[in-house]
Enzyme design. Structure first.
Site, short mmCIF file in Angstrom:
data_model
loop_
_atom_site.label_atom_id
_atom_site.label_comp_id
_atom_site.label_asym_id
_atom_site.label_seq_id
_atom_site.Cartn_x
_atom_site.Cartn_y
_atom_site.Cartn_z
N ASP A 1 -1.91 11.12 -15.30
CA ASP A 1 -2.21 9.81 -15.86
C ASP A 1 -1.59 8.67 -15.05
OD1 ASP A 1 0.38 10.38 -16.49
OD2 ASP A 1 0.26 9.78 -18.60
N GLU B 1 -7.03 1.24 22.84
CA GLU B 1 -6.00 2.26 22.61
C GLU B 1 -6.19 3.52 23.46
OE1 GLU B 1 -6.47 4.30 18.74
OE2 GLU B 1 -7.91 2.70 18.25
N HIS C 1 -10.69 0.88 10.57
CA HIS C 1 -11.89 1.18 11.34
C HIS C 1 -13.00 0.35 10.70
CE1 HIS C 1 -9.70 5.16 12.12
NE2 HIS C 1 -9.59 4.42 13.19
N HIS D 1 -3.62 12.41 14.56
CA HIS D 1 -3.42 11.81 13.25
C HIS D 1 -2.26 12.50 12.52
CE1 HIS D 1 -7.80 10.11 13.16
NE2 HIS D 1 -6.96 9.35 13.85
N GLU E 1 -1.72 0.86 22.04
CA GLU E 1 -2.84 0.22 21.32
C GLU E 1 -2.52 -1.23 20.99
OE1 GLU E 1 -5.56 1.04 17.32
OE2 GLU E 1 -3.57 1.93 17.50
N TYR F 1 -2.58 13.06 26.19
CA TYR F 1 -1.88 14.00 25.33
C TYR F 1 -1.85 15.36 26.04
CZ TYR F 1 -3.54 10.22 22.40
OH TYR F 1 -3.85 8.98 21.92
N ARG G 1 0.14 6.93 23.62
CA ARG G 1 -0.96 6.03 23.29
C ARG G 1 -0.39 4.61 23.25
NH1 ARG G 1 -2.76 8.55 19.34
NH2 ARG G 1 -2.01 7.46 17.48
N HIS H 1 -11.98 0.45 18.44
CA HIS H 1 -12.85 0.35 17.28
C HIS H 1 -12.73 -1.06 16.71
CE1 HIS H 1 -9.19 0.66 14.81
NE2 HIS H 1 -8.87 1.72 15.55
N ASP I 1 -3.29 -3.00 13.74
CA ASP I 1 -3.33 -1.59 14.16
C ASP I 1 -2.66 -1.52 15.53
OD1 ASP I 1 -3.85 1.06 14.57
OD2 ASP I 1 -6.03 0.88 14.64
N HIS J 1 -10.36 10.95 22.48
CA HIS J 1 -10.86 9.97 21.52
C HIS J 1 -11.40 8.74 22.24
CE1 HIS J 1 -7.28 7.39 22.05
NE2 HIS J 1 -6.54 8.49 21.95
N ASP K 1 2.13 4.74 15.44
CA ASP K 1 0.85 4.07 15.20
C ASP K 1 0.92 3.53 13.78
OD1 ASP K 1 -1.78 3.31 14.71
OD2 ASP K 1 -2.65 5.01 15.78
#
Length: 440
Positions: free
Chosen positions: A41, A385, A362, A244, A409, A389, A407, A355, A272, A351, A261
């Site tokens: 709840d 970005e 996104h 991710h 970005e 890797y 990365r 975006h 972002d 990737h 990130d």
């Protein structure tokens, strides 16, 4: 809560523009989000549906907005939860129909339980219903049922809608081009997020846990009445090679890199940002070599965000620089053009380079029109970005590169004068990062 005069004007302007685009013989239906159960709840913190927020600014769940161009009784109609003393004691204030008009600019408002009787009146005489079927499946049967009923009635002389049009085909193209008010919010969200990243760089050190770094970032958001725009990624060492990664629960080790990130959301608009830096404050040789390749790709791709340029250009530019860098580092062998053609780079860069960014991390808006990449226009905001890797144990790769995930970005606004980086408040050059960490 009441909308400010400035916000009310902004939402009104958007509604008028949407109604202009769909035409005077149409009607648009836009539902609000529902509360989402977290456990039994209890509920997750409520976040309004972006399309509904964009057009109304109304902050409550379950509401339904109906836009009826040219309607004499008012073009902007809201259906909302009724005032309820007991519910408001437990869960907070409600605007009710009266507040929807007085505080949020609705021309007319009804309780939600009046939808069945009032919506047919709003749809009668309209040719097209602009509504996204499938997004709110519990509402779909009600709306399609009303339209079927009106079509039955129309056989006796009254006009009824003959067409359903996916609302996003119009609304999301509007959202793609940001107004001055939206850009101002994005800039502030970026500035606060950049400050959070700087603080994270200065508090991260060997032995600190990933979740402690995440807490520092999110504390900075909360200080500005913001919340995370998405699940923060705080990945040290090998974890940075998981795109991710959100477990954020491992201790940071001396000699590892830390990839963060994270972006804060302000009044529905999110930043972002990704930065990668050494936990101990100094890049080693292999880390620096890979980092400089990614940084070069980031800077070159940003320069391509110009009015009239192809939306595909940033990725094309980044891929070429990354592939050349991989060859120079000995991680790939062969000619760059052939490696790109064969997509050999994808074992290290899997990737896209960017975006759309806005109310959703996104964000909405098509990348291609007629099967071809569209052209950049002033007011678009895109992330840039690139990354590399190198998973532990990668065959044919020197062990000194294993576990390096990088990365970088930034958020970039397209303007008539060229690309404007909104996230420049957090350093990304090697020397600047090392200097910031050393100053802690």
């Amino acid at each position: 809560m009441t909308l400010s005069t400035q916000d009310a004007r902004e939402h009104s302007r958007r509604r008028k523009e949407l109604m202009r685009r769909i035409g005077g013989d149409a009607v648009a239906i836009i539902p609000a989000s529902h509360e989402v159960v977290r456990a039994r709840d209890t509920h997750y913190r409520f976040r309004q549906n972006s399309d509904f927020q964009y057009l109304t600014g109304f902050p409550e769940p379950e509401a339904i907005a109906v836009l009826v161009p040219g309607r004499k009784g008012g073009e902007f109609v809201l259906f909302v939860r009724p005032r309820d003393k007991d519910s408001e004691i437990w869960h907070g204030r409600r605007a009710g129909p009266e507040g929807a008009v007085a505080q949020y600019g609705a021309d007319q408002a009804f309780n939600l339980d009046q939808l069945d009787t009032e919506l047919p009146k709003l749809l009668m005489g309209r040719e097209a219903v602009h509504y996204t079927l499938g997004e709110f499946p519990e509402l779909d049967p009600k709306i399609t049922g009303i339209v079927r009923y009106l079509r039955e009635v129309s056989r006796r002389g009254a006009a009824a809608p003959t067409t359903f049009v996916a609302l996003e085909t119009t609304l999301h193209e509007m959202r793609l081009i940001k107004s001055r008010a939206e850009i101002a919010l994005l800039k502030k969200a970026a500035a606060v997020s950049a400050r959070a990243h700087c603080k994270a760089m200065q508090m991260a050190r060997p032995g600190v846990n990933e979740w402690q770094v995440m807490a520092e970032i999110q504390c900075e958001f909360e200080r500005e009445n913001m919340q995370p725009g998405y699940g923060s990624i705080v990945g040290g060492g090998d974890n940075a090679c998981i795109l991710h990664y959100t477990e954020n629960n491992q201790p940071l080790r001396d000699g590892d890199l830390l990839l963060i990130d994270a972006g804060g959301e302000l009044q529905g608009y999110t930043a972002d940002i990704t930065r990668t830096f050494p936990v101990n404050g100094r890049f080693n040789g292999a880390q620096k070599a890979v980092y400089e390749v990614v940084l070069a790709a980031n800077k070159a791709a940003i320069k391509t965000l110009k009015v009239g340029a192809s939306v595909g250009k940033p990725h094309e530019t980044a891929v070429r620089i990354l592939t050349q860098g991989l060859v120079d580092l000995g991680l790939l062998k062969g000619k760059v053009d052939a490696l790109i053609e064969q997509q050999q780079y994808r074992q290290f860069y899997m990737h896209g380079t960017g975006h759309w960014l806005g109310m959703d991390v996104h964000d909405v808006g098509r990348y291609k029109l007629g099967g071809k990449y569209r052209k950049f226009e002033a007011g678009m905001v895109m992330t840039v970005e690139p990354g590399l890797y190198i998973a532990p144990g990668t065959p044919g790769v020197d062990e000194s590169y294993w576990g390096i995930g990088i990365r970088i970005e930034d958020d970039v606004l397209v303007t008539a004068a060229g690309p404007e980086v909104l996230t420049g408040g957090v350093p990304k050059d090697v020397a600047a990062i090392e200097s910031l960490i050393a100053a802690a």
